[in-house]
Design a protein around this motif. Structure first.
Motif, short mmCIF file in Angstrom:
data_model
loop_
_atom_site.label_atom_id
_atom_site.label_comp_id
_atom_site.label_asym_id
_atom_site.label_seq_id
_atom_site.Cartn_x
_atom_site.Cartn_y
_atom_site.Cartn_z
N GLU A 42 0.84 -1.20 0.00
CA GLU A 42 0.00 0.00 0.00
C GLU A 42 0.88 1.26 0.00
O GLU A 42 1.90 1.31 0.67
CB GLU A 42 -0.90 0.01 1.23
N GLU A 43 0.46 2.24 -0.80
CA GLU A 43 1.18 3.51 -0.83
C GLU A 43 0.19 4.63 -1.07
O GLU A 43 -0.69 4.53 -1.94
CB GLU A 43 2.24 3.50 -1.94
N SER A 44 0.31 5.69 -0.31
CA SER A 44 -0.50 6.89 -0.54
C SER A 44 0.17 7.70 -1.64
O SER A 44 1.21 8.29 -1.43
CB SER A 44 -0.61 7.71 0.75
N SER A 45 -0.45 7.67 -2.79
CA SER A 45 0.22 8.27 -3.94
C SER A 45 -0.78 8.57 -5.04
O SER A 45 -1.81 7.90 -5.17
CB SER A 45 1.31 7.33 -4.46
N TYR A 46 -0.46 9.57 -5.87
CA TYR A 46 -1.24 9.86 -7.07
C TYR A 46 -0.42 9.53 -8.31
O TYR A 46 -0.63 10.09 -9.38
CB TYR A 46 -1.64 11.34 -7.10
N ARG A 47 0.53 8.62 -8.17
CA ARG A 47 1.40 8.26 -9.29
C ARG A 47 0.62 7.56 -10.40
O ARG A 47 -0.35 6.85 -10.16
CB ARG A 47 2.52 7.32 -8.81
N SER A 48 1.05 7.77 -11.64
CA SER A 48 0.50 7.03 -12.77
C SER A 48 0.94 5.58 -12.64
O SER A 48 2.09 5.30 -12.27
CB SER A 48 0.99 7.61 -14.09
N VAL A 49 0.06 4.67 -12.96
CA VAL A 49 0.37 3.25 -12.77
C VAL A 49 -0.01 2.44 -14.01
O VAL A 49 -0.72 2.92 -14.90
CB VAL A 49 -0.39 2.68 -11.54
N TRP A 50 0.50 1.21 -14.05
CA TRP A 50 0.15 0.24 -15.09
C TRP A 50 -0.70 -0.86 -14.47
O TRP A 50 -0.55 -1.21 -13.31
CB TRP A 50 1.40 -0.41 -15.68
N ARG A 51 -1.54 -1.44 -15.28
CA ARG A 51 -2.22 -2.69 -14.93
C ARG A 51 -1.76 -3.74 -15.93
O ARG A 51 -1.82 -3.51 -17.14
CB ARG A 51 -3.74 -2.53 -14.97
N ILE A 52 -1.29 -4.88 -15.43
CA ILE A 52 -0.80 -5.95 -16.30
C ILE A 52 -1.70 -7.18 -16.13
O ILE A 52 -1.90 -7.66 -15.02
CB ILE A 52 0.66 -6.33 -15.97
N ARG A 53 -2.23 -7.66 -17.24
CA ARG A 53 -3.14 -8.81 -17.21
C ARG A 53 -2.35 -10.09 -16.99
O ARG A 53 -1.41 -10.40 -17.72
CB ARG A 53 -3.93 -8.91 -18.51
#
Length: 220
Positions: free
Chosen positions: A165-176
């Protein structure tokens, strides 16, 4: 992740490896292989960057299949800082013949890594795109999916998979996970995740680890 339309790597195991081809005619959509003698490490760095991959790890002829001569190509004279191969200076004249068995075969490192762990084979999974490293959000990953990721990272077998868990507004990826398990490279299975929140669960992966091969000397 969209591949550029002027260079490509053919017959490899992913978008980041294969026999180098350059589009030689935009109107007829003609692709040409590149002669090994017309290509060097700085050229390879530019191609890997243009493809959105990591640094070149192998530069070798006939690694991804032979092609029939003639191969029509110019000699590229990149400084290594260009963003695209066609931005590089060239010899200005096309070579109409090339020795059989001498097309450029190139392998770039995959733009994926594990960070924040005790070793390079443990930590939060991140994928690089457009010069930016983004973490991968935790989803439905299993040890089977993680095993495929560890192999791609040259980190042995999977030991554990979990979330951080991280409190962040970072852009992220989702990998299937099903995409990874099918044998596709991690970067080919990544898609932007637009569900922004103040708290994110990032994918944490621990692999058994094993020494990486050393590619200090690129060979032609």
């Amino acid at each position: 992740i969209i591949s550029p339309d002027s260079v490509r790597l053919e017959n490899g195991t992913s978008l980041c490896s294969g026999r180098l081809e350059v589009k030689s005619n935009q109107s007829t959509q003609t692709w040409s292989s590149v002669c090994q003698q017309d290509f060097d490490q700085q050229d390879a760095e530019v191609v890997c960057r243009e493809l959105g991959c990591g640094a070149p790890s192998v530069l070798q002829g006939v690694l991804y299949g032979d092609v029939e001569p003639p191969m029509r190509t110019t000699e590229f004279q990149c400084g290594g800082h260009e963003s695209a191969l066609l931005d590089c200076r060239s010899s200005g004249s096309d070579r109409t013949t090339c020795s059989p068995g001498k097309p450029v075969g190139l392998t770039c490192s995959e733009p994926v890594r594990l960070v924040g762990g005790a070793s390079r084979c443990a930590g939060t999974l991140e994928v690089k795109h457009n010069g930016e490293w983004r973490p991968v959000v935790y989803s439905d990953w299993t040890l089977k999916t993680s095993a495929a990721a560890c192999r791609e990272l040259d980190c042995g077998s999977a030991v554990s998979v979990g979330e951080r868990e991280e409190s962040s507004y970072r852009s992220v990826w989702r990998i299937r996970s099903d995409c990874v398990e099918s044998g596709s490279a991690l970067r080919e299975c990544a898609a932007p995740d637009f569900s922004f929140s103040s708290s994110s669960s990032f994918l944490n992966l621990t692999c058994s680890g094993k020494p990486s091969p050393c590619w200090d000397n690129l060979q032609l």
